[in-house]
Design a protein around this motif. Sequence first.
Motif, PDB file in Angstrom:
ATOM      1  N   UNK A 158      -4.292   0.090   2.427  1.00  0.00           N
ATOM      2  CA  UNK A 158      -3.643   1.263   2.919  1.00  0.00           C
ATOM      3  C   UNK A 158      -2.149   1.132   2.983  1.00  0.00           C
ATOM      4  N   UNK A 159      -1.797  -0.002   3.309  1.00  0.00           N
ATOM      5  CA  UNK A 159      -0.040  -0.384   3.563  1.00  0.00           C
ATOM      6  C   UNK A 159       0.358  -0.294   2.132  1.00  0.00           C
ATOM      7  N   UNK A 160      -0.107  -0.842   1.120  1.00  0.00           N
ATOM      8  CA  UNK A 160       0.366  -1.046  -0.264  1.00  0.00           C
ATOM      9  C   UNK A 160       0.311   0.619  -0.915  1.00  0.00           C
ATOM     10  N   UNK A 161      -0.658   1.247  -0.752  1.00  0.00           N
ATOM     11  CA  UNK A 161      -0.625   2.807  -1.110  1.00  0.00           C
ATOM     12  C   UNK A 161       0.227   3.385  -0.384  1.00  0.00           C
ATOM     13  N   UNK A 162       0.425   3.432   0.755  1.00  0.00           N
ATOM     14  CA  UNK A 162       1.400   4.156   1.492  1.00  0.00           C
ATOM     15  C   UNK A 162       2.913   3.928   1.075  1.00  0.00           C
ATOM     16  N   UNK A 163       2.995   2.519   0.833  1.00  0.00           N
ATOM     17  CA  UNK A 163       4.299   2.168   0.421  1.00  0.00           C
ATOM     18  C   UNK A 163       4.773   2.514  -0.954  1.00  0.00           C
ATOM     19  N   UNK A 164       3.919   2.239  -1.605  1.00  0.00           N
ATOM     20  CA  UNK A 164       4.143   2.834  -3.333  1.00  0.00           C
ATOM     21  C   UNK A 164       4.276   4.324  -3.211  1.00  0.00           C
ATOM     22  N   UNK A 165       3.747   4.980  -2.559  1.00  0.00           N
ATOM     23  CA  UNK A 165       3.666   6.535  -2.518  1.00  0.00           C
ATOM     24  C   UNK A 165       4.956   6.778  -1.995  1.00  0.00           C
ATOM     25  N   UNK A 166       5.327   6.464  -0.845  1.00  0.00           N
ATOM     26  CA  UNK A 166       6.609   6.605  -0.376  1.00  0.00           C
ATOM     27  C   UNK A 166       7.869   6.127  -1.058  1.00  0.00           C
ATOM     28  N   UNK A 167       7.596   5.173  -1.748  1.00  0.00           N
ATOM     29  CA  UNK A 167       8.651   4.539  -2.678  1.00  0.00           C
ATOM     30  C   UNK A 167       9.073   5.463  -3.991  1.00  0.00           C
ATOM     31  N   UNK A 168       7.893   6.156  -4.331  1.00  0.00           N
ATOM     32  CA  UNK A 168       7.933   7.003  -5.356  1.00  0.00           C
ATOM     33  C   UNK A 168       8.057   8.332  -4.932  1.00  0.00           C
ATOM     34  N   UNK A 169       8.458   8.470  -3.643  1.00  0.00           N
ATOM     35  CA  UNK A 169       9.068  10.072  -2.927  1.00  0.00           C
ATOM     36  C   UNK A 169       7.772  10.961  -3.298  1.00  0.00           C
ATOM     37  N   UNK A 170       6.516  10.611  -3.165  1.00  0.00           N
ATOM     38  CA  UNK A 170       5.694  11.550  -3.373  1.00  0.00           C
ATOM     39  C   UNK A 170       4.925  11.928  -2.098  1.00  0.00           C
ATOM     40  N   UNK A 171       4.438  13.218  -1.957  1.00  0.00           N
ATOM     41  CA  UNK A 171       3.622  13.511  -0.646  1.00  0.00           C
ATOM     42  C   UNK A 171       2.378  13.188  -1.013  1.00  0.00           C
ATOM     43  N   UNK A 172       1.333  13.256   0.044  1.00  0.00           N
ATOM     44  CA  UNK A 172      -0.036  12.689  -0.502  1.00  0.00           C
ATOM     45  C   UNK A 172      -0.678  13.945  -1.348  1.00  0.00           C
ATOM     46  N   UNK A 173      -0.198  15.133  -1.174  1.00  0.00           N
ATOM     47  CA  UNK A 173      -0.576  16.214  -2.302  1.00  0.00           C
ATOM     48  C   UNK A 173      -0.276  15.966  -3.549  1.00  0.00           C
ATOM     49  N   UNK A 174       1.001  15.422  -3.616  1.00  0.00           N
ATOM     50  CA  UNK A 174       1.680  15.122  -5.131  1.00  0.00           C
ATOM     51  C   UNK A 174       0.676  13.764  -5.674  1.00  0.00           C
TER      52      UNK A 174
END
Length: 149
Positions: free
Chosen positions: A4-20
Motif C-alpha cells: 500500500x505504501x509503495x503504490x501510494x509513494x509511486x503514484x505521488x512521485x509521478x504526480x498522479x491522482x488516484x483517478x489518473x
Amino acid sequence: METKNVILELRNNAGLSQDELAEKVCVTRQAVSRWENGETVPNTETLKLLSKFFDVSINTLLGSPRKLICQCCGMPLDDSSISKEIDGTFNEEYCKWCYADGNFTYTDMDTLTDFCAEHMANENWSSEQVRAYMKEMLPKLNYWNQSNK
C-alpha cells in the motif's frame, strides 16, 4: 515497506491522482484507493501493468518480500540491475548483464567465471578465491542447473 505504501509513494512521485493512475492501469479509482488503504492488493495482471508503468519490479511493488539474486551469476538484484524482456517487462530471474534483449550473455560457466575473476578480485579477495567461490555457487543457480539437464 508494504504494498500500500509503495503504490501510494509511486503514484505521488509521478504526480498522479488516484483517478489518473486508475485510468493508466484500467481499474477504478476505488480499486486504487483500496490498494493504498491496504484493503486489497492488485491482481497479477494489474501488478504487471503497474510494474511496466512505474518501471519497477513486481517484487518492489510487493514491498520487496524476496531477496532476488541473478540465477546466472548470483549477483543480488534490485530494480536498476534486473534484466528486461524485449517488451520492456522485468525478468526478475536475471541481471541485465547476464540476460539482455531476450538473450543470455554466458553459455558456459568458465567464461562467466573468467569474467568474474577479472572484475571481482581485489586486495581482499584473490582471483583464485573468486574462482573457487564461483565453482561452488554457480551449479546451484537455476540457469546452470537447467542447462546441465
